[in-house]
Design a protein around this motif. Structure first.
Motif, PDB file in Angstrom:
ATOM      1  N   VAL A 176       0.332   4.318   2.112  1.00 18.86           N
ATOM      2  CA  VAL A 176      -0.959   3.747   2.491  1.00 18.86           C
ATOM      3  C   VAL A 176      -1.383   2.803   1.366  1.00 18.86           C
ATOM      4  O   VAL A 176      -1.218   3.128   0.182  1.00 18.86           O
ATOM      5  N   CYS A 185      -3.775  -6.959   4.397  1.00 17.81           N
ATOM      6  CA  CYS A 185      -3.476  -5.622   4.935  1.00 17.81           C
ATOM      7  C   CYS A 185      -2.443  -5.715   6.063  1.00 17.81           C
ATOM      8  O   CYS A 185      -1.504  -4.921   6.129  1.00 17.81           O
ATOM      9  N   VAL A 189       1.509  -3.978   6.225  1.00 21.20           N
ATOM     10  CA  VAL A 189       2.041  -3.131   7.303  1.00 21.20           C
ATOM     11  C   VAL A 189       3.212  -3.835   7.994  1.00 21.20           C
ATOM     12  O   VAL A 189       4.311  -3.282   8.097  1.00 21.20           O
ATOM     13  N   ASP A 195       2.720   2.314   6.171  1.00 22.64           N
ATOM     14  CA  ASP A 195       2.244   3.031   7.357  1.00 22.64           C
ATOM     15  C   ASP A 195       0.824   2.618   7.710  1.00 22.64           C
ATOM     16  O   ASP A 195       0.447   2.620   8.887  1.00 22.64           O
ATOM     17  N   ALA A 196       0.033   2.291   6.687  1.00 21.79           N
ATOM     18  CA  ALA A 196      -1.342   1.849   6.935  1.00 21.79           C
ATOM     19  C   ALA A 196      -1.835   1.093   5.721  1.00 21.79           C
ATOM     20  O   ALA A 196      -1.341   1.289   4.604  1.00 21.79           O
ATOM     21  N   HIS A 213      -6.609   7.754   6.702  1.00 22.46           N
ATOM     22  CA  HIS A 213      -5.223   7.285   6.584  1.00 22.46           C
ATOM     23  C   HIS A 213      -4.320   8.233   5.791  1.00 22.46           C
ATOM     24  O   HIS A 213      -3.100   8.108   5.851  1.00 22.46           O
TER      25      HIS A 213
END
Ligand SMILES: NC(=O)c1ccc[n+]([C@@H]2O[C@H](COP(=O)([O-])OP(=O)(O)OC[C@H]3O[C@@H](n4cnc5c(N)ncnc54)[C@H](OP(=O)(O)O)[C@@H]3O)[C@@H](O)[C@H]2O)c1
Length: 341
Positions: A176, A185, A189, A195-196, A213
């Motif tokens: 994350v 962002c 990803v 993953d986040a 998250h």
């Protein structure tokens, strides 16, 4: 032929935020080379957060910049002239050079040859240079990730952060990130396989975003930001989690650092928190190059650079990077890159 060197002089110490009047750009003649000296035509220079600390008049892990003198930086360049048997004109080198178009390197000390076939030249100031080494060291040697663990990295799309997240994915972790821009962002990803990633500037609360998250808590925090970000992370740490304290960029331009409140979490969760300065670990550079150079060659890692153009724009690029205007590793192009695709 007379060569003119265009360079950036450290003119004024900042108080709080750095401004462009802290720098002066000027032309100067290139001095004659002595025996053993090498002249490097700098092609790319790096601007890095640590430089902000070197502008202060205070004791730190490395010497401050001297007022009235040219500033130092990591750079990649081409040997323009050599009076040293170890170097020949045309070779590409990297090392601690200066904010200038041409650097005379006495005795050729502190520069090393690089193979331009390995990667685009700016990568040697990023993923294959100091920031990549920092990411590799902090994550693997301090964080000691295990498959299935959750790794959280702040300043996730930056020079260091993007490498941290991708190596953590290679190690089988849930990754994350956070960054100060939606496009950054999205790229973490979609481009880097996180993953986040959340925008810490627009979420209602960083604590809630971390809850959402990182539903199973955080096992490794790769700390690039400090201040309120660290305080929020402290609320989400798992027992026996690790913090690789790499940097605290949110604090570098403050006159008074912010306080941290949730320190009790370090005790009750038996957390390992370790600060580190990558220049202490040069002995591990061959291992880093084997790992990261290998992953890059195998197409397992990607890297994003943000190139500003021209030495006159170096102060602006540096200040912009401190404010988050860079998208990827910020470098400044100083001259013709013979290897640019
Ligand atoms: N320990 C070492 O040896 C070592 C070596 C290299 C770097 N570092 C540290 O690693 C960190 C990252 O360095 P880097 O070279 O990779 O820089 P970078 O991430 O490429 O650039 C700096 C980024 O910091 C973020 N930022 C700035 N102010 C912030 C704030 N108030 N809150 C949150 N984020 C903020 C911005 O991204 P956003 O848009 O996401 O806000 C900006 O793009 C820095 O703290 C640096 O000092 C340490």
């Amino acid at each position: 032929m007379t060569i003119t060197n265009r360079r950036v002089i450290f003119e004024k110490r900042p108080e709080g935020w750095v401004s462009e009047d802290c720098f002066r750009v000027e032309d100067a003649p290139v001095p004659e080379l002595g025996d053993g000296d090498v002249l490097v035509r700098n092609i790319y220079m790096s601007v890095d957060p640590y430089m902000r600390g070197r502008m202060n008049d205070e004791k730190s892990y490395t010497a401050g910049f001297a007022l009235g003198k040219v500033m130092q930086c990591g750079a990649v360049g081409e040997i323009a002239e050599s009076r040293n048997p170890k170097f020949e004109a045309g070779q590409i080198v990297t090392g601690m050079l200066n904010w200038e178009t041409h650097t005379v390197v006495p005795g050729g000390a502190g520069i090393v040859r690089i193979d331009p076939a390995l990667a685009p030249l700016p990568y040697f100031l990023g993923i294959l240079g100091m920031p990549g080494f920092t990411a590799w060291y902090g994550l693997l040697k301090i964080g000691e990730p295990k498959a299935g663990e959750t790794v959280y990295v702040s300043a996730a799309s930056g020079a260091v952060g993007q490498v941290v997240g991708q190596i953590a994915k290679l190690k089988g972790c849930r990754v994350v990130g956070s960054a100060g821009d939606d496009a950054k962002c999205k790229w973490c990803v979609e481009g880097c396989g996180f993953d986040a990633c959340f925008n810490y500037k627009t979420v209602d609360s960083v604590e809630d975003a971390l809850k959402q998250h990182c539903p199973h808590g955080i096992d490794i925090y790769f700390e690039n930001v400090g201040g309120r970000m660290l305080d929020a992370v402290l609320t989400r740490l798992n027992p026996f989690s690790r913090i690789a304290l790499c940097g605290m960029i949110s604090q570098y331009n403050l006159k008074q650092p912010e306080g941290i409140h949730n320190v009790r979490s370090l005790l009750v969760n038996k957390v390992k928190l370790q600060g580190f300065i990558i220049s202490d670990h040069f002995d591990l550079q061959p291992e880093f190059m084997r790992d990261v150079g290998g992953w890059l060659k195998d197409g397992k890692l990607t890297y994003r650079v943000d190139v500003a153009d021209g030495i006159d724009n170096a102060p602006k690029a540096f200040i912009g990077m401190l404010k988050g205007e860079n998208f990827g590793k910020q470098v400044v192009k100083l001259g013709d890159d013979p290897y640019q695709a």
